[in-house]
Design an enzyme around this catalytic site. Sequence first.
Site, short mmCIF file in Angstrom:
data_model
loop_
_atom_site.label_atom_id
_atom_site.label_comp_id
_atom_site.label_asym_id
_atom_site.label_seq_id
_atom_site.Cartn_x
_atom_site.Cartn_y
_atom_site.Cartn_z
N ALA A 133 0.83 -1.20 0.00
CA ALA A 133 0.00 0.00 0.00
C ALA A 133 0.87 1.26 0.00
O ALA A 133 1.98 1.27 0.54
CB ALA A 133 -0.92 0.00 1.22
N GLY A 178 0.49 -5.82 0.12
CA GLY A 178 -0.47 -5.89 -0.97
C GLY A 178 0.14 -6.31 -2.28
O GLY A 178 -0.54 -6.86 -3.15
N GLU A 181 0.04 -9.96 -2.13
CA GLU A 181 -1.36 -10.37 -2.24
C GLU A 181 -1.82 -10.34 -3.70
O GLU A 181 -2.57 -11.20 -4.14
CB GLU A 181 -2.24 -9.47 -1.37
CG GLU A 181 -2.05 -9.73 0.12
CD GLU A 181 -2.86 -8.79 0.99
OE1 GLU A 181 -3.64 -9.28 1.83
OE2 GLU A 181 -2.70 -7.56 0.84
N GLU A 201 2.57 -6.96 7.16
CA GLU A 201 1.66 -5.97 7.76
C GLU A 201 1.74 -5.91 9.28
O GLU A 201 1.47 -4.86 9.88
CB GLU A 201 0.22 -6.29 7.34
CG GLU A 201 -0.12 -5.92 5.90
CD GLU A 201 0.24 -7.00 4.90
OE1 GLU A 201 -0.18 -6.89 3.74
OE2 GLU A 201 0.93 -7.97 5.29
#
Length: 331
Positions: A133, A178, A181, A201
Amino acid sequence: MAVRALLGRRALVQTFRIQVADWDSACRLGSVNSSSRQYVLSGKLAPSYHQSGHIATTRHYSSEAKDDLRVRYLDGEDAGIVVVGINRAKAKNAISRNLVNMMSEAVEDIKNNNKVRSVIVCSLVPGIFCAGADLKERAKMHQSEVGPFVSKARALITELGNLPMPTIAAIDGAALGGGLEMALACDIRISSNNAKMGLVEAKLAIIPGAGGTQRLPRVIGVSRAKELIFAARAVDGTEACRLGLVSHSVEQNKSGDAAYLRALELAREINPQGPIAIRMAKLAINQGIEVDLSTGLAIEEACYAQVIPTKDRLEGLAAFKEKRRPHFKGE
């Protein structure tokens, strides 16, 4: 109890068969629409050269940062391969609002194009795949904005995972949070041996929010996934391959695109195969892995039924008989 379970399974399979038929109709309709549809995200089409030297068509998406994402539809012998390149060098390809919007539109275009046979997600920035992010942008968000943004990013990654054709993540650099991901949503992951990957995270006192807690255990197993997530640990490409996180780990080259080149080789292996068959195989695997074996076999049967009436199946048989290469059209 057994009868109730059997009836429930039959209902599930019947629903799945309806969904398969609807999906197949939508897929074929999409092929008609895609031939006449213009890419309204930008009116500019420009030839560009990728590292491999092949000419491709680049769609420049209009936005405040139009170069954050570059989508190339390869041509010639590589026609059918789409390369989705993230290009936010200053932000280490971090996931911003703009990037989410652009990728969402690109994924929607790809989904509705029946001529696409495989998709490569990669980075155009050397040494990085995606740093996760955009924390600088996140810091400026009001608390009420964070939840909706994460939901939209999660929806994007889900849509990427639901694309009907094979998707390959080419990880030539760090894929964190992310970024990993996004790669986990792809069918196949290929990395350079010096790439770093991790769901880190927990270092920020949060958890993976775009599917990481669900996809990573399905890929490497529950215990190993817990260890990596709890420890916020990043692993290199060699270790990722040992864990099964990536299918191939390749020696990085001087131009920093070894994983992309290996992904392109794999896409070229997929390209000549029957496109409807490949899509049905992906659907059968993705749906079947979530249910018991008996239901999974019924799902496979439903998907197999979709390929029987195709012209491609008849072309495959004719080519085998005539000892020539088949020419599949996705019909």
